[in-house]
Design a protein around this motif. Structure first.
Motif, PDB file in Angstrom:
ATOM      1  N   TRP A  69      29.448   4.513  34.526  1.00 41.14           N
ATOM      2  CA  TRP A  69      28.029   4.368  34.189  1.00 41.14           C
ATOM      3  C   TRP A  69      27.502   5.602  33.464  1.00 41.14           C
ATOM      4  O   TRP A  69      26.303   5.751  33.275  1.00 41.14           O
ATOM      5  CB  TRP A  69      27.209   4.120  35.459  1.00 41.14           C
ATOM      6  CG  TRP A  69      27.679   2.914  36.193  1.00 41.14           C
ATOM      7  CD1 TRP A  69      28.534   2.881  37.265  1.00 41.14           C
ATOM      8  CD2 TRP A  69      27.358   1.553  35.922  1.00 41.14           C
ATOM      9  NE1 TRP A  69      28.760   1.584  37.663  1.00 41.14           N
ATOM     10  CE2 TRP A  69      28.049   0.748  36.856  1.00 41.14           C
ATOM     11  CE3 TRP A  69      26.561   0.927  34.966  1.00 41.14           C
ATOM     12  CZ2 TRP A  69      27.963  -0.631  36.868  1.00 41.14           C
ATOM     13  CZ3 TRP A  69      26.477  -0.456  34.982  1.00 41.14           C
ATOM     14  CH2 TRP A  69      27.165  -1.221  35.925  1.00 41.14           C
ATOM     15  N   THR A  73      24.735   5.302  30.921  1.00 40.93           N
ATOM     16  CA  THR A  73      23.580   4.458  31.260  1.00 40.93           C
ATOM     17  C   THR A  73      22.800   5.007  32.442  1.00 40.93           C
ATOM     18  O   THR A  73      21.953   4.315  32.989  1.00 40.93           O
ATOM     19  CB  THR A  73      24.038   3.016  31.574  1.00 40.93           C
ATOM     20  OG1 THR A  73      24.961   3.048  32.662  1.00 40.93           O
ATOM     21  CG2 THR A  73      24.689   2.373  30.360  1.00 40.93           C
ATOM     22  N   PHE A  94      26.020  -4.023  23.400  1.00 42.46           N
ATOM     23  CA  PHE A  94      26.230  -3.330  24.667  1.00 42.46           C
ATOM     24  C   PHE A  94      27.704  -3.414  24.997  1.00 42.46           C
ATOM     25  O   PHE A  94      28.306  -4.483  24.900  1.00 42.46           O
ATOM     26  CB  PHE A  94      25.410  -3.974  25.793  1.00 42.46           C
ATOM     27  CG  PHE A  94      23.933  -3.709  25.683  1.00 42.46           C
ATOM     28  CD1 PHE A  94      23.416  -2.468  26.008  1.00 42.46           C
ATOM     29  CD2 PHE A  94      23.072  -4.704  25.264  1.00 42.46           C
ATOM     30  CE1 PHE A  94      22.058  -2.221  25.907  1.00 42.46           C
ATOM     31  CE2 PHE A  94      21.708  -4.471  25.167  1.00 42.46           C
ATOM     32  CZ  PHE A  94      21.196  -3.218  25.490  1.00 42.46           C
ATOM     33  N   THR A 105      26.733  -0.252  27.990  1.00 42.25           N
ATOM     34  CA  THR A 105      26.570   0.981  27.230  1.00 42.25           C
ATOM     35  C   THR A 105      26.031   0.639  25.849  1.00 42.25           C
ATOM     36  O   THR A 105      26.672  -0.117  25.112  1.00 42.25           O
ATOM     37  CB  THR A 105      27.932   1.707  27.095  1.00 42.25           C
ATOM     38  OG1 THR A 105      28.435   2.006  28.395  1.00 42.25           O
ATOM     39  CG2 THR A 105      27.799   2.978  26.282  1.00 42.25           C
ATOM     40  N   ASN A 141      22.824   7.462  24.446  1.00 40.84           N
ATOM     41  CA  ASN A 141      22.585   7.862  25.825  1.00 40.84           C
ATOM     42  C   ASN A 141      21.110   8.219  25.966  1.00 40.84           C
ATOM     43  O   ASN A 141      20.676   9.271  25.481  1.00 40.84           O
ATOM     44  CB  ASN A 141      23.465   9.066  26.202  1.00 40.84           C
ATOM     45  CG  ASN A 141      23.223   9.506  27.623  1.00 40.84           C
ATOM     46  OD1 ASN A 141      23.112   8.691  28.522  1.00 40.84           O
ATOM     47  ND2 ASN A 141      23.123  10.816  27.827  1.00 40.84           N
ATOM     48  N   ARG A 162      15.046   5.176  30.402  1.00 43.59           N
ATOM     49  CA  ARG A 162      15.493   4.338  31.518  1.00 43.59           C
ATOM     50  C   ARG A 162      14.406   4.428  32.575  1.00 43.59           C
ATOM     51  O   ARG A 162      13.578   5.335  32.567  1.00 43.59           O
ATOM     52  CB  ARG A 162      16.823   4.849  32.091  1.00 43.59           C
ATOM     53  CG  ARG A 162      17.984   4.855  31.116  1.00 43.59           C
ATOM     54  CD  ARG A 162      18.596   3.519  31.001  1.00 43.59           C
ATOM     55  NE  ARG A 162      19.739   3.528  30.070  1.00 43.59           N
ATOM     56  CZ  ARG A 162      20.451   2.482  29.811  1.00 43.59           C
ATOM     57  NH1 ARG A 162      20.193   1.331  30.397  1.00 43.59           N
ATOM     58  NH2 ARG A 162      21.451   2.536  28.959  1.00 43.59           N
ATOM     59  N   THR A 184      19.176   0.032  34.878  1.00 43.95           N
ATOM     60  CA  THR A 184      19.767  -1.043  34.084  1.00 43.95           C
ATOM     61  C   THR A 184      18.963  -1.280  32.813  1.00 43.95           C
ATOM     62  O   THR A 184      19.525  -1.588  31.766  1.00 43.95           O
ATOM     63  CB  THR A 184      19.802  -2.351  34.915  1.00 43.95           C
ATOM     64  OG1 THR A 184      20.636  -2.129  36.042  1.00 43.95           O
ATOM     65  CG2 THR A 184      20.303  -3.519  34.117  1.00 43.95           C
ATOM     66  N   LEU A 230      17.036  -0.595  29.524  1.00 44.02           N
ATOM     67  CA  LEU A 230      16.840   0.336  28.423  1.00 44.02           C
ATOM     68  C   LEU A 230      15.524  -0.064  27.768  1.00 44.02           C
ATOM     69  O   LEU A 230      15.378  -1.191  27.283  1.00 44.02           O
ATOM     70  CB  LEU A 230      17.988   0.241  27.419  1.00 44.02           C
ATOM     71  CG  LEU A 230      17.839   1.093  26.156  1.00 44.02           C
ATOM     72  CD1 LEU A 230      17.845   2.579  26.504  1.00 44.02           C
ATOM     73  CD2 LEU A 230      18.944   0.765  25.159  1.00 44.02           C
TER      74      LEU A 230
END
Length: 189
Positions: free
Chosen positions: A33, A36, A62, A68, A105, A157, A163, A165
């Protein structure tokens, strides 16, 4: 002036499926993860991703079950221009794709969920939560956020629900201007 924000999700369009990025050697990252979790990361070095299902190549996809965010160079430029303080961009080579792609990111995490306005929220099992997920959301339907709590971020986030975005309307419009997307946008304000 009200600011609108959007949850970036998978679009219902033909697309190619990309696996979770790994080191170029093929070695998985210690934490899948990694990209994310909303944290500033040290340079991960050279990374790659494999195509798990061929299909229509898109400018924004993703990767893997971790979702990602992976974008074309044109979209990386959108993030560089409109959200330079909110994201890190790491080059990723994608099997069979001659174009440059980047992992996005999002490094900002804000506590902006407006639970009272969400349609339906599900917390991780409150009686027996998975370690590290105590007090976090398992899923939210009809997500709503309070834009006054976004701290000026353009991309971020959500605390307790990483989870999602989230992008500002300006970022969304610029992304749509590039086109050929494998993502959709759900308004959350």
């Amino acid at each position: 002036m009200d600011r609108n924000f959007y949850w970036v999700g998978l679009a219902d369009v033909p697309r190619w499926l990309i696996e979770t990025p790994t080191r170029t050697s093929g070695e998985a990252f210690d934490e899948p993860w990694l990209f994310t979790d909303g944290e500033i990361l040290p340079d991960p070095g050279s990374i790659k991703s494999q195509v798990s299902h061929p299909g229509t190549q898109r400018a924004f996809v993703f990767g893997g079950v971790e979702r990602t965010p992976i974008v074309s160079e044109a979209l990386a430029n959108v993030f560089r221009t409109l959200a330079p303080d909110d994201v890190q961009l790491f080059p990723v080579s994608i099997e069979g794709a001659p174009e440059r792609y980047f992992v996005v990111n999002a490094t900002k995490v804000v506590d902006a969920i407006d639970e009272a306005r969400c349609r339906e929220v599900h917390h991780h099992d409150e009686d027996d939560p998975a370690p590290g997920y105590e007090g976090e959301y398992d899923w939210i339907y009809g997500l709503r956020i309070d834009p006054s709590k976004t701290e000026g971020a353009q991309v971020f986030r959500l605390k307790k629900f990483k989870t999602a975005l989230i992008v500002s309307e300006d970022v969304k419009s610029a992304i749509e201007g590039v086109g050929n997307l494998g993502v959709s946008f759900e308004r959350v304000t």
